[in-house]
Design a protein around this motif. Structure first.
Motif, PDB file in Angstrom:
ATOM      1  N   GLU A 289       0.843  -1.190   0.000  1.00  0.00           N
ATOM      2  CA  GLU A 289       0.000   0.000   0.000  1.00  0.00           C
ATOM      3  C   GLU A 289       0.884   1.248   0.000  1.00  0.00           C
ATOM      4  O   GLU A 289       1.938   1.263   0.643  1.00  0.00           O
ATOM      5  CB  GLU A 289      -0.899   0.036   1.237  1.00  0.00           C
ATOM      6  N   PHE A 290       0.430   2.287  -0.684  1.00  0.00           N
ATOM      7  CA  PHE A 290       1.175   3.538  -0.741  1.00  0.00           C
ATOM      8  C   PHE A 290       0.272   4.669  -0.258  1.00  0.00           C
ATOM      9  O   PHE A 290      -0.836   4.870  -0.790  1.00  0.00           O
ATOM     10  CB  PHE A 290       1.660   3.801  -2.162  1.00  0.00           C
ATOM     11  N   ILE A 291       0.753   5.392   0.764  1.00  0.00           N
ATOM     12  CA  ILE A 291      -0.076   6.388   1.443  1.00  0.00           C
ATOM     13  C   ILE A 291       0.672   7.724   1.467  1.00  0.00           C
ATOM     14  O   ILE A 291       1.797   7.804   1.960  1.00  0.00           O
ATOM     15  CB  ILE A 291      -0.409   5.947   2.880  1.00  0.00           C
ATOM     16  N   ALA A 292       0.030   8.751   0.937  1.00  0.00           N
ATOM     17  CA  ALA A 292       0.587  10.108   0.941  1.00  0.00           C
ATOM     18  C   ALA A 292      -0.151  10.930   1.987  1.00  0.00           C
ATOM     19  O   ALA A 292      -1.379  11.053   1.929  1.00  0.00           O
ATOM     20  CB  ALA A 292       0.454  10.749  -0.439  1.00  0.00           C
ATOM     21  N   ALA A 293       0.592  11.494   2.933  1.00  0.00           N
ATOM     22  CA  ALA A 293      -0.010  12.220   4.061  1.00  0.00           C
ATOM     23  C   ALA A 293       0.079  13.716   3.823  1.00  0.00           C
ATOM     24  O   ALA A 293       1.161  14.299   3.819  1.00  0.00           O
ATOM     25  CB  ALA A 293       0.698  11.846   5.359  1.00  0.00           C
ATOM     26  N   GLU A 294      -1.074  14.342   3.626  1.00  0.00           N
ATOM     27  CA  GLU A 294      -1.130  15.776   3.341  1.00  0.00           C
ATOM     28  C   GLU A 294      -1.793  16.505   4.514  1.00  0.00           C
ATOM     29  O   GLU A 294      -2.457  15.882   5.351  1.00  0.00           O
ATOM     30  CB  GLU A 294      -1.918  16.039   2.056  1.00  0.00           C
ATOM     31  N   PRO A 295      -1.652  17.837   4.592  1.00  0.00           N
ATOM     32  CA  PRO A 295      -2.346  18.582   5.651  1.00  0.00           C
ATOM     33  C   PRO A 295      -3.846  18.624   5.400  1.00  0.00           C
ATOM     34  O   PRO A 295      -4.291  18.767   4.259  1.00  0.00           O
ATOM     35  CB  PRO A 295      -1.744  19.993   5.546  1.00  0.00           C
ATOM     36  N   ALA A 296      -4.622  18.527   6.462  1.00  0.00           N
ATOM     37  CA  ALA A 296      -6.075  18.635   6.328  1.00  0.00           C
ATOM     38  C   ALA A 296      -6.486  20.007   5.802  1.00  0.00           C
ATOM     39  O   ALA A 296      -7.558  20.153   5.213  1.00  0.00           O
ATOM     40  CB  ALA A 296      -6.745  18.362   7.674  1.00  0.00           C
ATOM     41  N   SER A 297      -5.626  21.000   5.988  1.00  0.00           N
ATOM     42  CA  SER A 297      -5.951  22.357   5.526  1.00  0.00           C
ATOM     43  C   SER A 297      -5.605  22.582   4.061  1.00  0.00           C
ATOM     44  O   SER A 297      -5.912  23.642   3.511  1.00  0.00           O
ATOM     45  CB  SER A 297      -5.193  23.381   6.386  1.00  0.00           C
ATOM     46  N   CYS A 298      -4.965  21.593   3.415  1.00  0.00           N
ATOM     47  CA  CYS A 298      -4.596  21.726   1.995  1.00  0.00           C
ATOM     48  C   CYS A 298      -4.796  20.369   1.312  1.00  0.00           C
ATOM     49  O   CYS A 298      -3.850  19.741   0.844  1.00  0.00           O
ATOM     50  CB  CYS A 298      -3.138  22.188   1.888  1.00  0.00           C
ATOM     51  N   HIS A 335       2.469  25.364  10.003  1.00  0.00           N
ATOM     52  CA  HIS A 335       3.926  25.403  10.080  1.00  0.00           C
ATOM     53  C   HIS A 335       4.597  24.443   9.107  1.00  0.00           C
ATOM     54  O   HIS A 335       5.811  24.539   8.899  1.00  0.00           O
ATOM     55  CB  HIS A 335       4.389  25.125  11.507  1.00  0.00           C
ATOM     56  N   ALA A 336       3.857  23.522   8.520  1.00  0.00           N
ATOM     57  CA  ALA A 336       4.429  22.637   7.500  1.00  0.00           C
ATOM     58  C   ALA A 336       4.417  23.376   6.167  1.00  0.00           C
ATOM     59  O   ALA A 336       3.648  23.062   5.254  1.00  0.00           O
ATOM     60  CB  ALA A 336       3.637  21.336   7.422  1.00  0.00           C
ATOM     61  N   GLY A 337       5.297  24.369   6.053  1.00  0.00           N
ATOM     62  CA  GLY A 337       5.274  25.252   4.883  1.00  0.00           C
ATOM     63  C   GLY A 337       5.528  24.552   3.570  1.00  0.00           C
ATOM     64  O   GLY A 337       5.078  25.000   2.515  1.00  0.00           O
ATOM     65  N   GLY A 338       6.251  23.421   3.599  1.00  0.00           N
ATOM     66  CA  GLY A 338       6.533  22.700   2.367  1.00  0.00           C
ATOM     67  C   GLY A 338       5.351  21.926   1.825  1.00  0.00           C
ATOM     68  O   GLY A 338       5.418  21.398   0.713  1.00  0.00           O
ATOM     69  N   LEU A 339       4.258  21.837   2.589  1.00  0.00           N
ATOM     70  CA  LEU A 339       3.089  21.077   2.153  1.00  0.00           C
ATOM     71  C   LEU A 339       1.928  21.968   1.730  1.00  0.00           C
ATOM     72  O   LEU A 339       0.850  21.475   1.411  1.00  0.00           O
ATOM     73  CB  LEU A 339       2.622  20.134   3.283  1.00  0.00           C
ATOM     74  N   MET A 357      -2.478   4.172  -5.222  1.00  0.00           N
ATOM     75  CA  MET A 357      -2.073   4.803  -3.971  1.00  0.00           C
ATOM     76  C   MET A 357      -3.250   5.616  -3.461  1.00  0.00           C
ATOM     77  O   MET A 357      -4.262   5.769  -4.151  1.00  0.00           O
ATOM     78  CB  MET A 357      -0.855   5.713  -4.183  1.00  0.00           C
ATOM     79  N   ARG A 358      -3.114   6.151  -2.255  1.00  0.00           N
ATOM     80  CA  ARG A 358      -4.182   6.984  -1.708  1.00  0.00           C
ATOM     81  C   ARG A 358      -3.587   8.081  -0.838  1.00  0.00           C
ATOM     82  O   ARG A 358      -2.443   7.992  -0.380  1.00  0.00           O
ATOM     83  CB  ARG A 358      -5.176   6.157  -0.893  1.00  0.00           C
ATOM     84  N   GLY A 359      -4.376   9.106  -0.631  1.00  0.00           N
ATOM     85  CA  GLY A 359      -3.979  10.194   0.244  1.00  0.00           C
ATOM     86  C   GLY A 359      -4.767  10.143   1.540  1.00  0.00           C
ATOM     87  O   GLY A 359      -5.887   9.610   1.593  1.00  0.00           O
ATOM     88  N   VAL A 360      -4.156  10.680   2.609  1.00  0.00           N
ATOM     89  CA  VAL A 360      -4.855  10.852   3.884  1.00  0.00           C
ATOM     90  C   VAL A 360      -4.590  12.269   4.382  1.00  0.00           C
ATOM     91  O   VAL A 360      -3.522  12.835   4.122  1.00  0.00           O
ATOM     92  CB  VAL A 360      -4.407   9.831   4.955  1.00  0.00           C
ATOM     93  N   ASP A 361      -5.567  12.838   5.072  1.00  0.00           N
ATOM     94  CA  ASP A 361      -5.452  14.196   5.590  1.00  0.00           C
ATOM     95  C   ASP A 361      -5.080  14.155   7.064  1.00  0.00           C
ATOM     96  O   ASP A 361      -5.702  13.433   7.854  1.00  0.00           O
ATOM     97  CB  ASP A 361      -6.785  14.939   5.433  1.00  0.00           C
ATOM     98  N   ILE A 362      -4.090  14.955   7.450  1.00  0.00           N
ATOM     99  CA  ILE A 362      -3.614  14.997   8.829  1.00  0.00           C
ATOM    100  C   ILE A 362      -3.817  16.402   9.394  1.00  0.00           C
ATOM    101  O   ILE A 362      -3.247  17.367   8.871  1.00  0.00           O
ATOM    102  CB  ILE A 362      -2.115  14.617   8.920  1.00  0.00           C
TER     103      ILE A 362
END
Length: 453
Positions: A289-298, A335-339, A357-362
């Motif tokens: 499984e491949f999981i990409a973790a992105e900010p919930a705000s973006c 504060h995760a400016g790169g995301l 793959m899939r994305g998840v919001d953090i």
């Protein structure tokens, strides 16, 4: 206790990058000329990028790309990076999962970004270019590019997202230490910046605004090229050195990942770790499984629209087929400016579309909670960006505990947080909060997407 850290010998460091586009069943749709809507050829990108980077960007046939010997030599200063078994994190979570992380924070620049900065500056130097421009969010890419430019005798100008420059002043000092000129974006030094500030004088900046300004400067400066730290395919190509090393190191550990996880802004560190493993899923049917973790705000991966959109705020780039929140999207000041980027790279967008793959919001607070646990168990203070990958890993490790399954999880620690202590100070004081974006807000920004698919 079994071995904790796995490091390759110098002779084992890969000498080629892996180009996943050659193996994809459904190739990414081609970038389009915004005026004609016709597919771009490599030579159409020559005015902006180093010619070899432009060729790599659109290469869908060559599975392996040789790493130039001079770049290999520079890689040997800090590669291989360690693969580490996170025994203490496993113990704290009381999980049967095996957790490994690829530690890209150990190089002198502190993040994975230098893996692409070096070849991009090398190709510019070989072409006779004297100046390079770029954008940066939190500053990891800007620092890496500033260093690589100095290594190859180039002059560098960096547009750093204004809110990130204010939050992380030491990163801009790093860039200046290496000799770069740094401007907060949006600025009054370009037409794009002036136009943005005319409409919104308090605009905090985004990677989209910084890209616009950097491209404009490259187009109006003699013998100058634009370099990019994420999103585009040639950047992810250079980063596959991470996953190719990790493959060999997982073999040394006599283990193989059931899950590969990385944080996600535009896709460079995710693709760098994941693509070499994903080729086994594409070609051999591996069940990883491949999981990409992105900010919930973006949340472009989970709530974005698949469309042709600009990669920057002012519409200077080609149209890219991507999951996007709209090129004018203004992300929250996390504060995760790169995301804080509005779109996903074309390769990742196609892989998500194809269900590989899939994305998840953090949420921001969950990412810092995970960062503290990781710091207190493994002794490493992670960058806020990497903390999203740690949070997603913890979610999966706890799921393994609930289900009683001993899966192997590999994540990318893409950078350290030693220049992000203001963020940690605010979190520990209870001054940070979560941000959310409504469907209505996303729809407003997506109204200007040029080509809907």
């Amino acid at each position: 206790m079994k071995q904790k850290k796995f490091i390759l010998q110098e002779s084992e460091i890969p000498q080629q990058w892996y180009n996943i586009q050659a193996d994809m069943v459904n190739k990414p749709l081609p970038p389009l000329n915004p005026a004609t809507k016709e597919p771009l050829k490599a030579e159409d990108l020559f005015p902006i990028f180093a010619e070899e980077c432009a060729r790599q960007e659109l290469d869908t046939t060559h599975q392996w790309i040789d790493i130039p010997e001079e770049v290999q030599e520079k890689y040997r200063y800090y590669r291989s990076t360690p693969l580490v078994r996170a025994y203490e994190l496993e113990r704290a979570l009381d999980t049967p999962a095996h957790i490994y992380f690829k530690n890209e924070s150990t190089n002198p620049l502190g993040s994975h970004k230098v893996n692409s900065a070096l070849p991009q500056c090398y190709y510019c130097k070989q072409q006779g270019v004297t100046n390079v421009t770029t954008e940066t969010g939190a500053g990891q890419w800007g620092a890496a590019l500033s260093y690589a430019a100095k290594v190859f005798g180039l002059e560098a100008a960096v547009y750093q997202v204004k809110i990130s420059l204010q939050q992380k002043p030491y990163r801009s000092i790093m860039m200046r230490t290496f000799g770069a000129v740094v401007e907060g974006s949006p600025s009054m030094s370009t037409r794009a910046g002036k136009d943005i500030l005319t409409v919104d004088p308090t605009h905090p900046g985004s990677l989209g605004t910084a890209i616009s300004e950097a491209i404009e400067l490259a187009m109006t400066t003699p013998n100058c090229k634009y370099t990019l730290g994420s999103v585009l395919s040639h950047v992810s190509l250079h980063q596959t050195i991470i996953g190719l090393e990790a493959e060999k190191q997982m073999a040394l550990a006599d283990d193989y990942p059931d899950m590969v996880i990385a944080c996600f802004g535009g896709g460079s560190n995710f693709g760098g770790l994941a693509f070499p493993f994903m080729r086994h899923k594409i070609l051999e049917g591996k069940k990883t499984e491949f999981i990409a973790a992105e900010p919930a705000s973006c949340p472009k991966l989970t709530r974005g629209m698949f469309a042709y959109d600009f990669g920057d705020a002012s519409g200077y780039t080609p149209l890219l087929p991507m999951y996007t929140l709209g090129h004018g999207f203004k992300p929250a000041n996390i504060h995760a400016g790169g995301l804080r980027y509005h779109g996903a790279g074309t390769i990742v967008s196609q892989l998500i579309k194809d269900g590989l793959m899939r994305g998840v919001d953090i949420p921001q607070l969950e990412s810092f909670e995970a960062a503290l646990l990781f710091a207190r168990t493994e002794g490493i203070i992670p960058a806020p960006e990497s903390s999203h990958a740690i949070a997603a890993t913890i979610r999966e490790a706890l799921r393994c505990k609930e289900e009683g399954c001993g899966k192997t999880i590999l994540f990318n620690l893409s950078g350290h947080g030693l220049i992000d202590m203001t963020a940690y100070e605010q979190y520990l004081a209870g001054d940070l909060r979560n941000y959310s974006v409504t469907d209505e807000e996303i729809a407003t920004f997506q109204q200007d997407v040029p080509v809907r698919l």
